[in-house]
Design a protein around this motif. Structure first.
Motif, PDB file in Angstrom:
ATOM      1  N   ARG A 148     129.499  87.744 -15.837  1.00  0.00           N
ATOM      2  CA  ARG A 148     128.082  87.401 -15.745  1.00  0.00           C
ATOM      3  C   ARG A 148     127.646  86.590 -16.960  1.00  0.00           C
ATOM      4  N   ARG A 149     126.847  85.545 -16.730  1.00  0.00           N
ATOM      5  CA  ARG A 149     126.266  84.663 -17.745  1.00  0.00           C
ATOM      6  C   ARG A 149     127.264  83.664 -18.348  1.00  0.00           C
ATOM      7  N   THR A 150     128.480  83.587 -17.795  1.00  0.00           N
ATOM      8  CA  THR A 150     129.446  82.583 -18.252  1.00  0.00           C
ATOM      9  C   THR A 150     128.966  81.203 -17.809  1.00  0.00           C
ATOM     10  N   ASN A 151     129.076  80.227 -18.692  1.00  0.00           N
ATOM     11  CA  ASN A 151     128.730  78.844 -18.349  1.00  0.00           C
ATOM     12  C   ASN A 151     129.904  78.177 -17.643  1.00  0.00           C
ATOM     13  N   LEU A 152     129.600  77.480 -16.553  1.00  0.00           N
ATOM     14  CA  LEU A 152     130.608  76.734 -15.809  1.00  0.00           C
ATOM     15  C   LEU A 152     130.144  75.297 -15.641  1.00  0.00           C
ATOM     16  N   LYS A 153     131.081  74.370 -15.739  1.00  0.00           N
ATOM     17  CA  LYS A 153     130.798  72.964 -15.454  1.00  0.00           C
ATOM     18  C   LYS A 153     131.608  72.602 -14.217  1.00  0.00           C
ATOM     19  N   LEU A 154     130.936  72.100 -13.182  1.00  0.00           N
ATOM     20  CA  LEU A 154     131.583  71.744 -11.933  1.00  0.00           C
ATOM     21  C   LEU A 154     131.603  70.238 -11.769  1.00  0.00           C
ATOM     22  N   VAL A 155     132.772  69.691 -11.440  1.00  0.00           N
ATOM     23  CA  VAL A 155     132.915  68.266 -11.144  1.00  0.00           C
ATOM     24  C   VAL A 155     133.326  68.174  -9.674  1.00  0.00           C
ATOM     25  N   PHE A 156     132.441  67.598  -8.865  1.00  0.00           N
ATOM     26  CA  PHE A 156     132.646  67.540  -7.421  1.00  0.00           C
ATOM     27  C   PHE A 156     133.590  66.393  -7.056  1.00  0.00           C
ATOM     28  N   ASP A 157     134.551  66.677  -6.169  1.00  0.00           N
ATOM     29  CA  ASP A 157     135.601  65.717  -5.819  1.00  0.00           C
ATOM     30  C   ASP A 157     135.066  64.408  -5.250  1.00  0.00           C
ATOM     31  N   LYS A 158     134.227  64.486  -4.237  1.00  0.00           N
ATOM     32  CA  LYS A 158     133.815  63.265  -3.533  1.00  0.00           C
ATOM     33  C   LYS A 158     132.919  62.368  -4.365  1.00  0.00           C
ATOM     34  N   THR A 159     131.994  62.958  -5.097  1.00  0.00           N
ATOM     35  CA  THR A 159     130.988  62.161  -5.808  1.00  0.00           C
ATOM     36  C   THR A 159     131.272  62.013  -7.290  1.00  0.00           C
ATOM     37  N   LYS A 160     132.135  62.860  -7.830  1.00  0.00           N
ATOM     38  CA  LYS A 160     132.426  62.920  -9.277  1.00  0.00           C
ATOM     39  C   LYS A 160     131.185  63.304 -10.090  1.00  0.00           C
ATOM     40  N   ILE A 161     130.175  63.845  -9.429  1.00  0.00           N
ATOM     41  CA  ILE A 161     128.980  64.340 -10.107  1.00  0.00           C
ATOM     42  C   ILE A 161     129.334  65.630 -10.838  1.00  0.00           C
ATOM     43  N   THR A 162     128.810  65.789 -12.048  1.00  0.00           N
ATOM     44  CA  THR A 162     129.030  66.984 -12.847  1.00  0.00           C
ATOM     45  C   THR A 162     127.726  67.768 -12.933  1.00  0.00           C
ATOM     46  N   LEU A 163     127.787  69.068 -12.598  1.00  0.00           N
ATOM     47  CA  LEU A 163     126.623  69.942 -12.695  1.00  0.00           C
ATOM     48  C   LEU A 163     127.006  71.199 -13.475  1.00  0.00           C
ATOM     49  N   SER A 164     126.026  71.756 -14.175  1.00  0.00           N
ATOM     50  CA  SER A 164     126.243  72.979 -14.956  1.00  0.00           C
ATOM     51  C   SER A 164     125.610  74.161 -14.244  1.00  0.00           C
ATOM     52  N   TYR A 165     126.328  75.268 -14.246  1.00  0.00           N
ATOM     53  CA  TYR A 165     125.854  76.509 -13.630  1.00  0.00           C
ATOM     54  C   TYR A 165     126.119  77.661 -14.583  1.00  0.00           C
ATOM     55  N   ILE A 166     125.405  78.754 -14.353  1.00  0.00           N
ATOM     56  CA  ILE A 166     125.650  80.023 -15.042  1.00  0.00           C
ATOM     57  C   ILE A 166     126.026  81.044 -13.976  1.00  0.00           C
ATOM     58  N   VAL A 167     127.002  81.880 -14.278  1.00  0.00           N
ATOM     59  CA  VAL A 167     127.457  82.892 -13.338  1.00  0.00           C
ATOM     60  C   VAL A 167     126.403  83.984 -13.221  1.00  0.00           C
ATOM     61  N   GLU A 168     125.998  84.243 -11.987  1.00  0.00           N
ATOM     62  CA  GLU A 168     125.038  85.319 -11.713  1.00  0.00           C
ATOM     63  C   GLU A 168     125.783  86.630 -11.454  1.00  0.00           C
ATOM     64  N   ASN A 169     126.845  86.571 -10.648  1.00  0.00           N
ATOM     65  CA  ASN A 169     127.661  87.753 -10.362  1.00  0.00           C
ATOM     66  C   ASN A 169     129.060  87.336  -9.952  1.00  0.00           C
ATOM     67  N   VAL A 170     130.012  88.247 -10.136  1.00  0.00           N
ATOM     68  CA  VAL A 170     131.415  88.016  -9.806  1.00  0.00           C
ATOM     69  C   VAL A 170     131.861  89.110  -8.847  1.00  0.00           C
ATOM     70  N   TYR A 171     132.500  88.698  -7.734  1.00  0.00           N
ATOM     71  CA  TYR A 171     132.928  89.648  -6.711  1.00  0.00           C
ATOM     72  C   TYR A 171     134.396  89.430  -6.338  1.00  0.00           C
ATOM     73  N   PRO A 172     135.343  90.086  -7.040  1.00  0.00           N
ATOM     74  CA  PRO A 172     136.743  89.997  -6.621  1.00  0.00           C
ATOM     75  C   PRO A 172     136.912  90.698  -5.276  1.00  0.00           C
ATOM     76  N   ASP A 173     137.734  90.109  -4.390  1.00  0.00           N
ATOM     77  CA  ASP A 173     137.886  90.725  -3.076  1.00  0.00           C
ATOM     78  C   ASP A 173     139.075  91.674  -2.994  1.00  0.00           C
ATOM     79  N   GLY A 174     139.828  91.792  -4.084  1.00  0.00           N
ATOM     80  CA  GLY A 174     140.953  92.718  -4.106  1.00  0.00           C
ATOM     81  C   GLY A 174     142.219  92.166  -3.472  1.00  0.00           C
ATOM     82  N   SER A 175     142.156  90.942  -2.945  1.00  0.00           N
ATOM     83  CA  SER A 175     143.342  90.366  -2.309  1.00  0.00           C
ATOM     84  C   SER A 175     143.761  89.047  -2.952  1.00  0.00           C
TER      85      SER A 175
END
Length: 121
Positions: free
Chosen positions: A72-99
């Motif tokens: 939670r609250r980790t900063n992430l930078k996302l670079v989208f494949d098609k557009t090469k646009i970069t956006l910044s996000y903060i993690v709200e929650n993490v849900y491992p699925d166990g698999s």
């Protein structure tokens, strides 16, 4: 020869990420990207007095071992494949699925969020 379920599941995760991965993700200040699947589903909630509210929760799906340090609250930078646009996000929650896969709920990082929540739990 015994069937290796874990190895088969890992192969399936690799195929899914190779096929549907649409974003490169940089965790914190890392310069090494991981592959993930970005989804921006629209949700609706009905109000008891009538009407509804629409909202979007951006989500990432990634291999659990790639996002083991994300919390939670980790900063992430996302670079989208098609557009090469970069956006910044903060993690709200993490849900491992166990698999072997993890779903991460995101909120847009407008630069005003605090690393530590102001609410005391």
């Amino acid at each position: 020869m015994a069937f290796d379920f874990e190895a088969t599941l890992a192969k399936a995760d690799n195929i899914i990420m190779d096929t549907f991965g649409n974003v490169s993700v940089y965790i914190g200040e890392s310069t090494d990207a991981i592959r993930a699947i970005f989804d921006d589903p629209m949700s609706k909630s009905a109000l008891s007095a009538g009407g509804q509210i629409e909202y979007a929760n951006c989500e990432l799906s990634a291999k659990s071992h790639d996002v083991a340090t994300v919390q939670r609250r980790t900063n992430l930078k996302l670079v989208f494949d098609k557009t090469k646009i970069t956006l910044s996000y903060i993690v709200e929650n993490v849900y491992p699925d166990g698999s072997g896969m993890t779903r991460i709920v995101l909120e847009k990082n407008n630069g005003n969020q605090q690393r530590i929540p102001t609410l005391q739990y």
